[in-house]
Scaffold this active site. Structure first.
Site, PDB file in Angstrom:
ATOM      1  N   ARG A 106     -67.750 -19.132  44.130  1.00  0.00           N
ATOM      2  CA  ARG A 106     -67.221 -19.139  45.494  1.00  0.00           C
ATOM      3  C   ARG A 106     -66.323 -17.928  45.644  1.00  0.00           C
ATOM      4  O   ARG A 106     -65.481 -17.668  44.776  1.00  0.00           O
ATOM      5  CB  ARG A 106     -66.422 -20.430  45.713  1.00  0.00           C
ATOM      6  CG  ARG A 106     -65.805 -20.539  47.076  1.00  0.00           C
ATOM      7  CD  ARG A 106     -64.933 -21.779  47.191  1.00  0.00           C
ATOM      8  NE  ARG A 106     -63.536 -21.405  47.244  1.00  0.00           N
ATOM      9  CZ  ARG A 106     -62.578 -22.157  47.787  1.00  0.00           C
ATOM     10  NH1 ARG A 106     -62.861 -23.343  48.286  1.00  0.00           N
ATOM     11  NH2 ARG A 106     -61.327 -21.746  47.805  1.00  0.00           N
ATOM     12  N   TYR A 136     -56.645 -18.691  53.724  1.00  0.00           N
ATOM     13  CA  TYR A 136     -57.049 -19.798  52.857  1.00  0.00           C
ATOM     14  C   TYR A 136     -57.758 -19.275  51.592  1.00  0.00           C
ATOM     15  O   TYR A 136     -58.558 -18.352  51.657  1.00  0.00           O
ATOM     16  CB  TYR A 136     -58.005 -20.760  53.601  1.00  0.00           C
ATOM     17  CG  TYR A 136     -58.641 -21.706  52.624  1.00  0.00           C
ATOM     18  CD1 TYR A 136     -57.906 -22.762  52.098  1.00  0.00           C
ATOM     19  CD2 TYR A 136     -59.934 -21.484  52.141  1.00  0.00           C
ATOM     20  CE1 TYR A 136     -58.440 -23.581  51.136  1.00  0.00           C
ATOM     21  CE2 TYR A 136     -60.478 -22.301  51.181  1.00  0.00           C
ATOM     22  CZ  TYR A 136     -59.720 -23.352  50.684  1.00  0.00           C
ATOM     23  OH  TYR A 136     -60.256 -24.152  49.715  1.00  0.00           O
ATOM     24  N   ASP A 168     -65.970 -20.812  51.654  1.00  0.00           N
ATOM     25  CA  ASP A 168     -65.357 -21.956  52.341  1.00  0.00           C
ATOM     26  C   ASP A 168     -64.579 -21.445  53.556  1.00  0.00           C
ATOM     27  O   ASP A 168     -63.611 -20.696  53.404  1.00  0.00           O
ATOM     28  CB  ASP A 168     -64.410 -22.671  51.356  1.00  0.00           C
ATOM     29  CG  ASP A 168     -63.899 -24.006  51.889  1.00  0.00           C
ATOM     30  OD1 ASP A 168     -64.109 -24.291  53.074  1.00  0.00           O
ATOM     31  OD2 ASP A 168     -63.286 -24.748  51.090  1.00  0.00           O
ATOM     32  N   HIS A 192     -63.079 -23.527  55.535  1.00  0.00           N
ATOM     33  CA  HIS A 192     -61.960 -24.483  55.564  1.00  0.00           C
ATOM     34  C   HIS A 192     -61.597 -24.943  56.971  1.00  0.00           C
ATOM     35  O   HIS A 192     -60.430 -24.889  57.385  1.00  0.00           O
ATOM     36  CB  HIS A 192     -60.747 -23.894  54.840  1.00  0.00           C
ATOM     37  CG  HIS A 192     -60.003 -24.917  54.036  1.00  0.00           C
ATOM     38  ND1 HIS A 192     -58.785 -25.412  54.408  1.00  0.00           N
ATOM     39  CD2 HIS A 192     -60.311 -25.552  52.876  1.00  0.00           C
ATOM     40  CE1 HIS A 192     -58.369 -26.299  53.505  1.00  0.00           C
ATOM     41  NE2 HIS A 192     -59.289 -26.402  52.567  1.00  0.00           N
ATOM     42  N   GLU A 209     -69.205 -23.480  53.560  1.00  0.00           N
ATOM     43  CA  GLU A 209     -68.560 -24.806  53.565  1.00  0.00           C
ATOM     44  C   GLU A 209     -67.623 -24.974  54.749  1.00  0.00           C
ATOM     45  O   GLU A 209     -66.914 -24.029  55.127  1.00  0.00           O
ATOM     46  CB  GLU A 209     -67.780 -24.956  52.253  1.00  0.00           C
ATOM     47  CG  GLU A 209     -67.040 -26.263  52.130  1.00  0.00           C
ATOM     48  CD  GLU A 209     -66.207 -26.306  50.864  1.00  0.00           C
ATOM     49  OE1 GLU A 209     -66.481 -25.536  49.921  1.00  0.00           O
ATOM     50  OE2 GLU A 209     -65.263 -27.112  50.826  1.00  0.00           O
ATOM     51  N   GLU A 264     -65.648 -32.805  52.053  1.00  0.00           N
ATOM     52  CA  GLU A 264     -64.597 -33.091  51.063  1.00  0.00           C
ATOM     53  C   GLU A 264     -63.528 -34.012  51.643  1.00  0.00           C
ATOM     54  O   GLU A 264     -62.815 -34.669  50.887  1.00  0.00           O
ATOM     55  CB  GLU A 264     -63.977 -31.801  50.512  1.00  0.00           C
ATOM     56  CG  GLU A 264     -63.172 -31.028  51.515  1.00  0.00           C
ATOM     57  CD  GLU A 264     -62.649 -29.703  50.960  1.00  0.00           C
ATOM     58  OE1 GLU A 264     -63.309 -29.110  50.104  1.00  0.00           O
ATOM     59  OE2 GLU A 264     -61.571 -29.283  51.405  1.00  0.00           O
ATOM     60  N   ARG A 273     -70.295 -33.000  50.401  1.00  0.00           N
ATOM     61  CA  ARG A 273     -69.181 -32.678  49.495  1.00  0.00           C
ATOM     62  C   ARG A 273     -68.332 -33.884  49.095  1.00  0.00           C
ATOM     63  O   ARG A 273     -67.330 -33.736  48.396  1.00  0.00           O
ATOM     64  CB  ARG A 273     -68.282 -31.649  50.188  1.00  0.00           C
ATOM     65  CG  ARG A 273     -68.961 -30.339  50.466  1.00  0.00           C
ATOM     66  CD  ARG A 273     -68.711 -29.333  49.395  1.00  0.00           C
ATOM     67  NE  ARG A 273     -67.343 -28.960  49.286  1.00  0.00           N
ATOM     68  CZ  ARG A 273     -66.686 -28.828  48.125  1.00  0.00           C
ATOM     69  NH1 ARG A 273     -67.284 -29.077  46.982  1.00  0.00           N
ATOM     70  NH2 ARG A 273     -65.415 -28.451  48.117  1.00  0.00           N
ATOM     71  N   GLU A 307     -68.304 -28.402  42.132  1.00  0.00           N
ATOM     72  CA  GLU A 307     -67.170 -27.474  42.160  1.00  0.00           C
ATOM     73  C   GLU A 307     -66.326 -27.652  40.891  1.00  0.00           C
ATOM     74  O   GLU A 307     -66.119 -28.773  40.427  1.00  0.00           O
ATOM     75  CB  GLU A 307     -66.296 -27.761  43.393  1.00  0.00           C
ATOM     76  CG  GLU A 307     -65.099 -26.838  43.531  1.00  0.00           C
ATOM     77  CD  GLU A 307     -64.278 -27.142  44.780  1.00  0.00           C
ATOM     78  OE1 GLU A 307     -64.424 -28.235  45.356  1.00  0.00           O
ATOM     79  OE2 GLU A 307     -63.489 -26.268  45.175  1.00  0.00           O
ATOM     80  N   TRP A 323     -55.406 -25.985  59.006  1.00  0.00           N
ATOM     81  CA  TRP A 323     -55.198 -25.264  57.742  1.00  0.00           C
ATOM     82  C   TRP A 323     -56.477 -25.311  56.922  1.00  0.00           C
ATOM     83  O   TRP A 323     -57.200 -26.258  56.900  1.00  0.00           O
ATOM     84  CB  TRP A 323     -54.033 -25.859  56.934  1.00  0.00           C
ATOM     85  CG  TRP A 323     -53.915 -25.127  55.631  1.00  0.00           C
ATOM     86  CD1 TRP A 323     -53.410 -23.880  55.426  1.00  0.00           C
ATOM     87  CD2 TRP A 323     -54.395 -25.565  54.350  1.00  0.00           C
ATOM     88  NE1 TRP A 323     -53.526 -23.521  54.107  1.00  0.00           N
ATOM     89  CE2 TRP A 323     -54.137 -24.545  53.425  1.00  0.00           C
ATOM     90  CE3 TRP A 323     -55.035 -26.739  53.914  1.00  0.00           C
ATOM     91  CZ2 TRP A 323     -54.478 -24.646  52.070  1.00  0.00           C
ATOM     92  CZ3 TRP A 323     -55.366 -26.851  52.580  1.00  0.00           C
ATOM     93  CH2 TRP A 323     -55.083 -25.803  51.662  1.00  0.00           C
TER      94      TRP A 323
HETATM   95  O1  KDG Z   1     -56.128 -30.595  48.706  1.00  0.00           O
HETATM   96  C1  KDG Z   1     -56.908 -29.735  49.471  1.00  0.00           C
HETATM   97  C2  KDG Z   1     -57.883 -28.992  48.585  1.00  0.00           C
HETATM   98  O2  KDG Z   1     -58.609 -29.897  47.795  1.00  0.00           O
HETATM   99  C3  KDG Z   1     -58.835 -28.152  49.382  1.00  0.00           C
HETATM  100  O3  KDG Z   1     -58.120 -27.231  50.155  1.00  0.00           O
HETATM  101  C4  KDG Z   1     -59.776 -27.417  48.431  1.00  0.00           C
HETATM  102  O4  KDG Z   1     -61.219 -26.852  50.248  1.00  0.00           O
HETATM  103  C5  KDG Z   1     -61.051 -27.011  49.063  1.00  0.00           C
HETATM  104  C6  KDG Z   1     -62.191 -26.800  48.165  1.00  0.00           C
HETATM  105  O5  KDG Z   1     -63.265 -26.523  48.678  1.00  0.00           O
HETATM  106  O6  KDG Z   1     -62.015 -26.924  46.956  1.00  0.00           O
HETATM  107 MG    MG Z   2     -63.303 -26.910  50.729  1.00  0.00          MG
END
Ligand code: KDG
Ligand code: MG
Length: 402
Positions: free
Chosen positions: A147, A159, A210, A212, A236, A262, A283, A339, A402
């Site tokens: 990644r 991020y 990602d 995010h 992602e 996630e 995820r 991951e 975030w």
């Molecule tokens: O606690 C938040 C994290 O697990 C996250 O920000 C990590 O997005 C993430 C990832 O893809 O690992």
């Molecule tokens: Mg993530």
């Protein structure tokens, strides 16, 4: 085999973890992870005050019935706190069953479907040159999937870019720290990053990214389309997966594979995305989505639409979750990728484990259960340290994701 004791262990060996230990009257015990990054105490209380008393005296072999008791019996269903508490009980009980039967978890699930679990590592840097160097290091370490995240010119803390090059730990302050976000710069910069990576490393490495949750559907479509020439393994969380129909807009514009989930806790969170074929990888993972018992249901449902697993594996998921996930991913027929962000040495010492890394893959080991333990005496030397995830604002001060 009756449950004699259920206790919660909160420890902070480098970062906070919430662990549940269930002990039976036959002396066999199991452990489960209940960590919810930045909100740890809420799950610890849910377990201690509401779940542990319910478990005492129950037959530890009846995993399904106990799962249903905790899910249906609370009346208040779903959500990150409830489902993490259920996951911790579920994983501890699978661990007990494996130990009692002398079988690794993957054998209880139906046996291994593959020789190892392909993982992706996290390369990041303050700019494209630093991220390129980081990708080169991961390739040297034997990773086949990486990644890549990079600093964006003009943005102070984007991020995925860490101070420490190996451990990415965003929960960095007792009260959430503030970061600034700007989408136009990010949308211009990210294709340049992947252009540079393909120029340096060619077609072979599997590259992931990602976003995010930071884009609108139209922006996400634009990014997915602009990344198409660089053949990503996945993009992602391009947009928050609350309004799931909006993923149709991304799909209409791009064939870049999408990975989401996630933050999902149950099959109900992802069923529309899966059955409408709006994502390619799910995820959800063991600790977030109700343990092995429920993640198995999600994976089986996803298989019908050829959606594959891509379990979340950041460092806020404890080695217990990683161990359980590796057994799960060794078995699951529709495996995609796992991951992997290695934990710190302090964390690994508190959670001795049987899994190991070789040639871009993790191997769960063959110990009975999930193969991860907790050193309680060592854990007690690391008291809870309040830490929250950052927040993001736009340049004008508006709150963002975030
Ligand atoms: O606690 C938040 C994290 O697990 C996250 O920000 C990590 O997005 C993430 C990832 O893809 O690992
Ligand atoms: Mg993530």
């Amino acid at each position: 085999m009756r449950i004699r004791e259920a206790r919660v262990i909160v420890t902070s060996p480098g970062r906070n973890f919430v662990t549940l230990k269930i002990v039976t009257d036959e002396g066999v015990y199991g452990i489960g992870d209940a960590t919810l990054n930045g909100r740890e105490k809420a799950v610890a209380s849910y377990l201690e005050d509401h779940v542990c008393p319910l478990l005492i005296g129950r037959d530890a072999r009846r995993i399904e019935d106990i799962w249903q008791l905790l899910y249906r019996g609370a009346y208040w269903r779903r959500g990150p706190v409830t489902m993490r508490a259920i996951a911790a009980v579920d994983v501890a009980l699978w661990d007990i069953k494996g130990k009692a039967m002398g079988a690794p978890l993957y054998d209880l699930l139906g046996g291994k479907s593959r020789d190892g679990v392909t993982v992706y590592g996290h390369a990041n840097g303050r700019d494209i040159a630093e991220t390129t160097d980081a990708v080169a290091r991961y390739i040297d370490l034997g990773y086949h999937a990486i990644r890549a995240q990079s600093g964006v010119p003009g943005l102070d803390k984007p991020y995925g870019v860490s101070k420490d090059k190996h451990v990415y730990e965003p929960a960095d302050a007792a009260l959430a720290s503030e970061t600034i976000w700007s989408t136009p710069e990010y949308l211009r910069h990210t294709p340049r990053l992947f252009d540079a990576l393909r120029t340096s490393f060619g077609e072979a490495p599997l590259l992931l990214h990602d976003a995010h949750h930071r884009l609108t559907p139209q922006e996400a479509a634009k990014l997915a389309k602009s990344l198409e020439p660089y053949d990503l393994f996945w993009l992602e969380d391009p947009t928050p997966a609350e309004n799931q129909e909006s993923f149709q807009l991304i799909r209409q514009h791009s064939t870049t594979p999408l990975a989401v989930g996630e933050v999902f806790n149950t099959l109900w969170d992802c069923k529309d995305l899966i059955q409408n074929q709006l994502i390619d990888y799910i995820r959800a993972t063991i600790v977030g989505a109700g343990g092995i018992t429920h993640l198995r249901r999600i994976a089986d449902f996803a298989a019908v639409w050829q959606v594959r697993t891509g379990c979340h594996g950041a460092t806020d998921l404890s080695p217990v979750t990683m161990g359980a996930a590796l057994h799960f991913q060794s078995w699951v027929p529709n495996f995609g990728i796992q991951e992997y962000m290695p934990h710190s040495a302090e964390t690994d010492a508190v959670f001795p484990h049987h899994y190991s890394f070789a040639d871009g893959m993790l191997h769960p080991g063959d110990a009975p259960g999930h193969g991860v333990d907790i050193d309680e005496a060592l854990a007690a030397t690391y008291p809870y340290t309040p830490r929250q995830l950052p927040i993001a604002r736009l340049r004008d001060g508006s709150m963002w994701n975030w």
